[in-house]
Design an enzyme around this catalytic site. Sequence first.
Site, PDB file in Angstrom:
ATOM      1  N   ARG A 105     -10.450   6.066   7.185  1.00 24.08           N
ATOM      2  CA  ARG A 105      -9.259   6.484   7.915  1.00 24.08           C
ATOM      3  C   ARG A 105      -8.856   7.885   7.474  1.00 24.08           C
ATOM      4  NH1 ARG A 105      -3.482   3.462   8.398  1.00 24.08           N
ATOM      5  NH2 ARG A 105      -3.361   3.960   6.195  1.00 24.08           N
ATOM      6  N   THR A 109      -4.553  12.234  10.385  1.00 24.13           N
ATOM      7  CA  THR A 109      -4.446  11.766  11.778  1.00 24.13           C
ATOM      8  C   THR A 109      -4.297  10.248  11.855  1.00 24.13           C
ATOM      9  OG1 THR A 109      -6.815  11.438  12.022  1.00 24.13           O
ATOM     10  CG2 THR A 109      -5.970  13.639  12.520  1.00 24.13           C
ATOM     11  N   ASP A 201      -6.318  -6.814  -0.054  1.00 24.22           N
ATOM     12  CA  ASP A 201      -7.444  -5.986   0.379  1.00 24.22           C
ATOM     13  C   ASP A 201      -8.741  -6.780   0.218  1.00 24.22           C
ATOM     14  OD1 ASP A 201      -8.147  -2.640   0.508  1.00 24.22           O
ATOM     15  OD2 ASP A 201      -9.737  -4.085   0.069  1.00 24.22           O
ATOM     16  N   ASP A 204     -11.552  -5.048  -1.889  1.00 18.16           N
ATOM     17  CA  ASP A 204     -11.272  -5.068  -3.330  1.00 18.16           C
ATOM     18  C   ASP A 204     -11.448  -6.464  -3.901  1.00 18.16           C
ATOM     19  OD1 ASP A 204     -10.774  -2.395  -3.526  1.00 18.16           O
ATOM     20  OD2 ASP A 204      -8.588  -2.577  -3.443  1.00 18.16           O
TER      21      ASP A 204
HETATM   22  N1  URA Z   1      -7.682  -4.685   5.351  1.00 16.17           N
HETATM   23  C1  URA Z   1      -7.588  -5.551   4.318  1.00 16.17           C
HETATM   24  O1  URA Z   1      -8.490  -5.654   3.502  1.00 16.17           O
HETATM   25  N2  URA Z   1      -6.467  -6.304   4.211  1.00 16.17           N
HETATM   26  C2  URA Z   1      -5.461  -6.242   5.093  1.00 16.17           C
HETATM   27  O2  URA Z   1      -4.470  -6.975   4.952  1.00 16.17           O
HETATM   28  C3  URA Z   1      -5.580  -5.320   6.163  1.00 16.17           C
HETATM   29  C4  URA Z   1      -6.703  -4.556   6.274  1.00 16.17           C
END
Ligand code: URA
Length: 210
Positions: A105, A109, A201, A204
């Site tokens: 990302r 932008t 995430d 992660d």
């Molecule tokens: N990506 C992720 O890993 N977790 C989220 O909650 C949103 C996007």
Amino acid sequence: MLPPLTRVDHPLVQHKLTLMREKTCSTREFRLLLHEIGLVLTYEATRDLVLTTRTIETPLRSMEAPVLAGKKPALVSILRAGNGLLDGALAVIPSARVGFVGMYRDEETLQPVEYYSKLPDALEERLVLVVDPMLATGNSSVAALDLIKAKGARNIRFICLLAAPEGIKRMQEAHPDVPIITAAVDEFLNDHGYIVPGLGDAGDRMFGTK
Ligand code: URA
């Protein structure tokens, strides 16, 4: 034909998802559970695959036996979290061709930018299963599908673990022809683009990074 949205409400999937959501779930356990759920989601995403028949010899006689028609399906993982679902998908379709799409990302932008793609050939003749655990804003998924369609894919399905209503809406507006298969639809996206209640995430948690 699959419906536009399939929520896989099998009790085993729901139980495993709950274990994954808990913040105490270890990296090892998270990865294992994602593999197991990926297997079931792929099974559901392929339940209407077209069959043909082939003549085979059993030890007793010959028979016309069902086999999958057409070219081998393609699995496309959206890096990096898609790789967690890819393993389970490959356990169900071991002979699938595999592609990868990398997106990040742009912080100015906020738009997804492609940094890597490597896709199987003859995508137009294959069922293409795109895997990414978290359908959040939908921006990177929509961009990945734009790219995969530009390379010829016409018969695509999108498999995720968790979806936000916002991401489903964005995907269905941009790619109404792509059925979504998910284990759950959560409540909303927070200001940081995380799915709530979600699981944090996914990348992660499966790779043990922060
Ligand atoms: N990506 C992720 O890993 N977790 C989220 O909650 C949103 C996007």
